[in-house]
Design an enzyme around this catalytic site. Structure first.
Site, PDB file in Angstrom:
ATOM      1  N   ASP A 105      37.631  45.118  43.857  1.00 55.87           N
ATOM      2  CA  ASP A 105      36.499  45.740  44.980  1.00 55.87           C
ATOM      3  C   ASP A 105      36.669  47.126  44.918  1.00 55.87           C
ATOM      4  OD1 ASP A 105      34.920  45.885  47.026  1.00 55.87           O
ATOM      5  OD2 ASP A 105      36.410  45.157  48.493  1.00 55.87           O
ATOM      6  N   MET A 106      36.647  48.083  43.919  1.00 58.96           N
ATOM      7  CA  MET A 106      36.547  49.279  43.504  1.00 58.96           C
ATOM      8  C   MET A 106      35.218  49.971  43.530  1.00 58.96           C
ATOM      9  SD  MET A 106      39.665  50.518  44.219  1.00 58.96           S
ATOM     10  CE  MET A 106      41.391  49.785  44.301  1.00 58.96           C
TER      11      MET A 106
END
Length: 775
Positions: free
Chosen positions: A457-458
């Site tokens: 989830d970057m």
């Protein structure tokens, strides 16, 4: 009392020794076994009324001191949990109710034992006092004086007194050319007015109901929106409400986020059919609408879209109420309004599209659509054709360079975030990237990917910030992109080529079955990436919860940044809260620096195999966040915390810092924020706390920031990071401030204090303006 002390030492010794054996079996430190035996022996000797118990405990304290200095040096907040409880127990052993029984039993032996224990305590206290005088995490330095004094062309598109967009300009620098407030006088700032919107969290709102808005100031009015997308215009000198428009978005727990980061302003030409709306503000809503309002009156511009509204749900696949919305204001340039959107993370593999669309600012007619699932076809889609579902989206803020004719989109990931075995080539290309699009056609001009095959989830979380850098006497149009993983990329915004070196570094391997990890990940020469965690970085209020965190650290998968998610459980550091998030950083185009507020929090991710596409494994009921229906795994995600709710990693957790955009050098870095509003007791310890919401910088040499999880707005000296002023806020200030010059000639600073649901800060609805005294 002596018996009570003996019981405490025996129990503590059993817990510490038992936990120490567990830790040692995991390959961890042997200290806790030795200390536990020492504590146990002290207790048993106290039961036997033996003065030597004091000597044994003196050895425990002395050994613990030597071990602590060996592990962490003179870091006060690391030393405190290692020695604080031990010193308190030592002082209790020196109380008369313990010494008298020992003196009667041990003759003069107790005197030497007591003196030895006192000496060990004094030595520990001396180390503690010394460690309080230094900050091992601080970087000291001074920003060089600016060589130029004129406003760069990229900043001159907006009058100096005004703030037209989220980051002031379409390029989003967060920089103001105002100079009235300086390091010399900022301490005199006073509250001028405080306005309350009346919009607060209500029953049925999602957890992440937040005030993230940055107001804008155009042509004498201050514009803002609330968490439920109520648009408001205020008199900037008094805070008096001029108009209000409520789009009636209602309450829907299906929405993952309930927020509004700002409004966009546009002046349209030839608005004969809707002449009252020559100047407009554009309001994105949580129910997938884009509404045009008259900037002077707040009435709906009926000539825009369908009676003033563009329906963003049109052509959207897999759409259901709450599944698609726009949390960030659109970007405006060349007569176009370009808008991205957010989808719910990690609910399923059949979410709406991440399409970015451009509409005519006057009529709302669709001009182009860039769908990262079908990137080559950007002509307006037909009425019956759907966009590509589950494609990477641009939920954050876009920026634009009208002269170069490019729109810059920070791209997120395709859900689910933690499993990528089924991603398409298009997803792999655009996920977690900066994507440059042609302003007129939406065609891709270049792509720079900040994370390869993102499993963490970057998302690229913040607005790409445009700045003109001076290199070897030549002006180079640059783009600055802050990322969750801590890297700040400096790119040539014409081509996407790095202006500061970017290297590919080997990344940890070992993805779950059916998935893979990228062999390398990019790293910028300008980076605030955290040092890899080690066992000695584990923290707690006492040795017991610190021991717990060490055991957890050794029990989970962790090989540094980009450790892949696993069914065992993996530490993700920095976590998806991000070193930087949507607030981004502030870019000073004159000093050629970036002012940043990096955050360091570790998270735990555990993948849970799914047996079907309907069972809830990690949530209760709808909407099923992190269930990943349709994928092989659900994802359990939580902060890496101790049993008493403290981060398992040692502080500081938040800083302010400045870095040189031409060299990548970090010039200075200081911890930022107190635990006043994070601890059971309102103790103002300057530990450096997490923050969400960005900073701004001014030509006067002052930076402002309000996003820390304590309720303060702060002013900093840009040259060295020294805190110059602070004021208490009535709620969490997790938004980016702004500044403007009023018609009275004064420079104002506006701060929003409405709280942030997912960080747990107090909710509110306050908009507060500060200025120097009028005389």
């Amino acid at each position: 009392m002596k018996t009570t002390m003996a019981v405490i030492f025996v129990l503590l010794g059993l817990v510490v020794a038992g936990g120490g054996i567990w830790l040692a079996n995991l390959g961890g430190s042997l200290y806790y076994i030795v200390a536990g035996v020492g504590l146990l022996a002290t207790g048993l000797l106290l039961f036997a009324n033996r003065p030597v118990s004091l000597l044994v405990y003196a050895l425990v304290i002395a050994g613990s001191l030597a071990w602590a200095i060996y592990e962490v040096g003179f870091d006060w907040w690391q030393l405190a949990p290692r020695g604080g409880l031990l010193i308190v127990l030592g002082l209790l052993l020196l109380m008369p109710w313990v010494l008298r029984p020992l003196a009667r039993k041990g003759g003069r032996l107790w005197i030497g034992s007591a003196l030895t224990l006192a000496a060990a305590i004094i030595a520990s206290a001396a180390v503690a006092v010394y460690s309080m005088t230094i900050d091992v995490h601080e970087i000291t330095g001074t920003v060089p004086e600016a060589e130029a004094s004129t406003l760069p062309p990229s900043e001159a598109t907006v009058p100096p007194a005004e703030w037209h967009a989220y980051g002031r300009t379409p390029g989003g620098s967060h920089y103001s050319p105002l100079t009235a407030i300086t390091p010399a006088n900022v301490g005199g700032l006073q509250k001028v007015w405080e306005y309350h919107t009346g919009d607060v969290r209500v029953e049925g709102d999602p957890e992440e109901t937040t005030y993230e808005v940055t107001p804008t100031l155009v042509d004498g009015l201050l514009y803002l929106c609330t968490a439920h997308q109520i648009a408001i215009a205020l008199d900037p000198l008094t805070g008096r409400e001029v108009w209000r428009y409520d789009p009636q978005v209602g309450v829907n727990k299906q929405r993952q986020h309930q927020t509004c980061r700002g409004l966009s302003y546009v002046v349209v030409e030839g608005a004969a059919a809707d002449s009252n709306c020559a100047s407009r503000v554009l309001l994105p809503t949580a129910d997938a609408r884009l509404i045009a309002l008259d900037a002077k009156t707040g009435t709906v511009c009926t000539g825009f879209g369908d009676n003033g509204v563009v329906n963003l749900a049109l052509n959207m696949p897999n759409f259901y109420p709450g599944s698609y919305y726009s949390t960030s204001p659109p970007v405006v340039a060349g007569g176009l309004v370009i808008v991205g959107g957010a989808v719910n993370d990690n609910v399923s593999t059949t979410e709406p599209s991440g399409v970015i669309r451009a509409y005519r600012a006057d009529t709302g007619e669709l001009v182009w659509n860039f769908d990262s699932g079908n990137p080559d076809e950007t002509a307006p889609i037909s009425a019956v054709q759907p966009y590509v579902g589950n494609s990477p989206n641009a939920w954050s803020l876009l920026s634009v360079d009208e002269q170069l004719g490019m729109v810059y989109a920070p791209m997120g990931n395709a859900p689910p975030d933690q499993y990528g075995g089924d991603r398409t080539p298009e997803t792999e290309r655009f996920s977690s990237s900066v994507t440059a699009l042609d302003l007129r056609t939406g065609q891709v001009r270049w792509v720079f990917q900040a994370v390869h095959h993102d499993l963490w989830d970057m998302d690229t979380p913040s607005q790409p910030q445009l700045v003109d850098l001076v290199r070897d006497g030549e002006t180079v149009p640059a783009l600055v992109q802050a990322t969750k993983q801590g890297d700040i990329y400096v790119l040539d915004r014409r081509t996407g080529e790095p202006l500061l070196p970017v290297t590919e570094e080997p990344a940890p391997q070992g993805a779950v079955e059916g998935d893979f990890t990228a062999p390398t990940q990019p790293t910028s020469a300008l980076s605030f990436k955290p040092e890899p965690l080690r066992e000695k970085d584990m923290w707690g209020a006492t040795p017991v919860d610190q021991l717990y965190c060490r055991i957890r650290f050794r029990s989970l998968n962790y090989e540094g940044r980009y450790t892949p998610p696993s069914t065992k459980g993996s530490i993700v550091y920095p976590g998806n809260f991000g070193t930087f998030n949507w607030g981004g950083v502030a870019v000073d185009p004159v000093r050629q620096i970036v002012f940043a507020n990096p955050v360091y929090l570790a998270f735990i991710v555990k993948l849970i195999p799914r047996e079907d596409d309907t069972t809830s494994y990690v949530s209760e009921g709808e909407p099923g966040f992190n269930e990943n229906f349709g994928a092989p795994f659900a994802a359990m995600m939580r902060p890496f915390w101790s049993p008493i709710g403290l981060p398992c990693q040692a502080p500081p957790w938040g800083f302010v810092a400045a870095a040189d955009l031409n060299t990548g050098e970090v010039i200075w870095k200081r911890r930022n924020g107190t635990v006043r509003d994070l601890s059971p007791l309102p103790l103002p310890f300057e530990m450096g706390v997490p923050a969400i919401g960005g900073p701004i910088v001014t030509a006067g040499g002052v930076a402002f920031h309000s996003g820390t999880l304590d309720y303060f707005v702060r002013a900093f000296d840009v040259s060295n990071g020294r805190e110059l002023w602070r004021d208490r806020l009535p709620a969490g200030g997790q938004a980016t401030p702004m500044t403007f010059q009023g018609s009275d000639g004064r420079q104002y600073v506006v701060v929003v204090a409405g709280g942030h649901g997912s960080t747990g800060t107090a909710a509110g609805d306050a908009i507060i303006a500060y200025a120097l005294p009028s005389n």
